[in-house]
Scaffold this motif. Structure first.
Motif, PDB file in Angstrom:
ATOM      1  N   GLN A 248     -10.397  -9.755   0.895  1.00 47.89           N
ATOM      2  CA  GLN A 248     -10.197  -9.241  -0.460  1.00 47.89           C
ATOM      3  C   GLN A 248     -10.702  -7.801  -0.595  1.00 47.89           C
ATOM      4  N   ASN A 249      -9.772  -6.912  -0.879  1.00 51.80           N
ATOM      5  CA  ASN A 249     -10.069  -5.500  -1.101  1.00 51.80           C
ATOM      6  C   ASN A 249      -8.984  -4.968  -2.023  1.00 51.80           C
ATOM      7  N   VAL A 250      -9.270  -4.952  -3.301  1.00 53.71           N
ATOM      8  CA  VAL A 250      -8.265  -4.610  -4.304  1.00 53.71           C
ATOM      9  C   VAL A 250      -7.782  -3.174  -4.147  1.00 53.71           C
ATOM     10  N   VAL A 251      -8.670  -2.266  -3.786  1.00 54.55           N
ATOM     11  CA  VAL A 251      -8.280  -0.859  -3.647  1.00 54.55           C
ATOM     12  C   VAL A 251      -7.261  -0.693  -2.516  1.00 54.55           C
ATOM     13  N   VAL A 252      -7.548  -1.268  -1.360  1.00 48.55           N
ATOM     14  CA  VAL A 252      -6.621  -1.183  -0.225  1.00 48.55           C
ATOM     15  C   VAL A 252      -5.295  -1.833  -0.586  1.00 48.55           C
ATOM     16  N   ASN A 253      -5.343  -2.977  -1.251  1.00 45.81           N
ATOM     17  CA  ASN A 253      -4.135  -3.686  -1.646  1.00 45.81           C
ATOM     18  C   ASN A 253      -3.293  -2.845  -2.593  1.00 45.81           C
ATOM     19  N   LYS A 254      -3.921  -2.222  -3.569  1.00 45.47           N
ATOM     20  CA  LYS A 254      -3.176  -1.390  -4.532  1.00 45.47           C
ATOM     21  C   LYS A 254      -2.546  -0.186  -3.847  1.00 45.47           C
ATOM     22  N   VAL A 255      -3.291   0.470  -2.952  1.00 47.96           N
ATOM     23  CA  VAL A 255      -2.764   1.647  -2.259  1.00 47.96           C
ATOM     24  C   VAL A 255      -1.573   1.267  -1.383  1.00 47.96           C
ATOM     25  N   ILE A 256      -1.728   0.230  -0.580  1.00 47.59           N
ATOM     26  CA  ILE A 256      -0.625  -0.207   0.293  1.00 47.59           C
ATOM     27  C   ILE A 256       0.554  -0.681  -0.547  1.00 47.59           C
ATOM     28  N   GLY A 257       0.275  -1.410  -1.625  1.00 46.89           N
ATOM     29  CA  GLY A 257       1.338  -1.878  -2.510  1.00 46.89           C
ATOM     30  C   GLY A 257       2.122  -0.736  -3.138  1.00 46.89           C
ATOM     31  N   GLN A 258       1.428   0.314  -3.553  1.00 44.65           N
ATOM     32  CA  GLN A 258       2.113   1.469  -4.136  1.00 44.65           C
ATOM     33  C   GLN A 258       2.953   2.211  -3.098  1.00 44.65           C
ATOM     34  N   ILE A 259       2.422   2.350  -1.889  1.00 39.73           N
ATOM     35  CA  ILE A 259       3.195   3.002  -0.824  1.00 39.73           C
ATOM     36  C   ILE A 259       4.465   2.217  -0.526  1.00 39.73           C
ATOM     37  N   VAL A 260       4.336   0.895  -0.450  1.00 38.94           N
ATOM     38  CA  VAL A 260       5.507   0.043  -0.198  1.00 38.94           C
ATOM     39  C   VAL A 260       6.506   0.159  -1.343  1.00 38.94           C
ATOM     40  N   ASN A 261       6.036   0.147  -2.582  1.00 40.54           N
ATOM     41  CA  ASN A 261       6.940   0.254  -3.731  1.00 40.54           C
ATOM     42  C   ASN A 261       7.662   1.590  -3.767  1.00 40.54           C
ATOM     43  N   ILE A 262       6.953   2.669  -3.491  1.00 41.07           N
ATOM     44  CA  ILE A 262       7.584   3.990  -3.493  1.00 41.07           C
ATOM     45  C   ILE A 262       8.611   4.095  -2.373  1.00 41.07           C
ATOM     46  N   ALA A 263       8.254   3.605  -1.198  1.00 48.61           N
ATOM     47  CA  ALA A 263       9.178   3.662  -0.065  1.00 48.61           C
ATOM     48  C   ALA A 263      10.420   2.806  -0.305  1.00 48.61           C
ATOM     49  N   ARG A 264      10.261   1.686  -0.986  1.00 52.61           N
ATOM     50  CA  ARG A 264      11.413   0.824  -1.274  1.00 52.61           C
ATOM     51  C   ARG A 264      12.355   1.453  -2.281  1.00 52.61           C
ATOM     52  N   SER A 265      11.824   2.264  -3.187  1.00 50.77           N
ATOM     53  CA  SER A 265      12.670   2.838  -4.235  1.00 50.77           C
ATOM     54  C   SER A 265      13.325   4.153  -3.821  1.00 50.77           C
ATOM     55  N   MET A 266      12.970   4.688  -2.659  1.00 49.38           N
ATOM     56  CA  MET A 266      13.529   5.963  -2.229  1.00 49.38           C
ATOM     57  C   MET A 266      14.937   5.773  -1.660  1.00 49.38           C
ATOM     58  N   PRO A 267      15.909   6.544  -2.159  1.00 51.20           N
ATOM     59  CA  PRO A 267      17.267   6.458  -1.588  1.00 51.20           C
ATOM     60  C   PRO A 267      17.262   6.860  -0.108  1.00 51.20           C
ATOM     61  N   PHE A 268      18.105   6.205   0.673  1.00 43.63           N
ATOM     62  CA  PHE A 268      18.090   6.411   2.119  1.00 43.63           C
ATOM     63  C   PHE A 268      18.437   7.835   2.498  1.00 43.63           C
ATOM     64  N   ILE A 269      19.385   8.445   1.831  1.00 44.61           N
ATOM     65  CA  ILE A 269      19.798   9.798   2.204  1.00 44.61           C
ATOM     66  C   ILE A 269      18.649  10.787   2.008  1.00 44.61           C
ATOM     67  N   ILE A 270      17.847  10.590   0.957  1.00 46.74           N
ATOM     68  CA  ILE A 270      16.694  11.456   0.727  1.00 46.74           C
ATOM     69  C   ILE A 270      15.645  11.206   1.814  1.00 46.74           C
ATOM     70  N   LEU A 271      15.433   9.950   2.162  1.00 41.70           N
ATOM     71  CA  LEU A 271      14.495   9.618   3.231  1.00 41.70           C
ATOM     72  C   LEU A 271      14.934  10.242   4.547  1.00 41.70           C
ATOM     73  N   MET A 272      16.221  10.188   4.820  1.00 40.04           N
ATOM     74  CA  MET A 272      16.741  10.730   6.065  1.00 40.04           C
ATOM     75  C   MET A 272      16.521  12.244   6.124  1.00 40.04           C
ATOM     76  N   VAL A 273      16.779  12.927   5.031  1.00 36.65           N
ATOM     77  CA  VAL A 273      16.576  14.376   4.996  1.00 36.65           C
ATOM     78  C   VAL A 273      15.087  14.708   5.089  1.00 36.65           C
TER      79      VAL A 273
END
Length: 116
Positions: free
Chosen positions: A49-74
Motif C-alpha cells: 500500500q502506497n497511495v502516492v505511487v499508485n496515484k502517480v502510476i495511475g495518472q501516467i497510465v490514464n494520460i498515456a491511454r488518452s493520447m492519440p496514436f499519431i501524436i504519440l508516434m510523432v
C-alpha cells in the motif's frame, strides 16, 4: 495495376503487419503486466500500500491511454531513432505501438487481478 503486380506487395505487407503486431504485443505484455500488478499492489488495502505511487502510476497510465496514436508516434520520433536507428519501416513502428499498448494492457491486468 494487376493482381500479379499487387500480390507480392500485399503478401509483404501482411508479413510486416504480423511482425509489428507480434513484437508490439510481446513488449506490451512484458511492460504492462508488472505495471498492472503494481497498480493493484500499491492501492489501498494492497500488500504494498502506497497511495502516492499508485496515484502517480495511475495518472501516467490514464494520460498515456488518452493520447492519440499519431501524436504519440510523432512525439516518439527521436526516441524511436535512438532505439531502432530509423523512423520509418516496420521496426520503427514497433516502438510507438508497444509504448501505446502498455497502458491499455496494464489497465486490463489491473481490472483482471482485482476481480480474482
Amino acid at each position: 495495376m494487376t493482381w500479379s503486380d499487387m500480390e507480392p506487395l500485399l503478401e509483404q505487407a501482411c508479413w510486416d503487419t504480423l511482425y509489428m503486431v507480434g513484437w508490439s504485443a510481446l513488449i506490451a505484455v512484458v511492460g504492462g503486466l508488472p505495471l498492472g500488478v503494481l497498480l493493484v499492489l500499491t492501492d489501498r488495502g494492497g500488500v504494498l500500500q502506497n497511495v502516492v505511487v499508485n496515484k502517480v502510476i495511475g495518472q501516467i497510465v490514464n494520460i498515456a491511454r488518452s493520447m492519440p496514436f499519431i501524436i504519440l508516434m510523432v512525439a516518439l520520433i527521436s526516441f524511436t531513432r535512438l532505439i531502432v536507428g530509423t523512423t520509418i519501416g516496420p521496426e520503427a513502428a514497433i516502438v510507438p505501438l508497444a509504448i501505446g499498448a502498455i497502458p491499455f494492457y496494464a489497465r486490463l491486468v489491473e481490472t483482471s487481478v482485482r476481480e480474482v
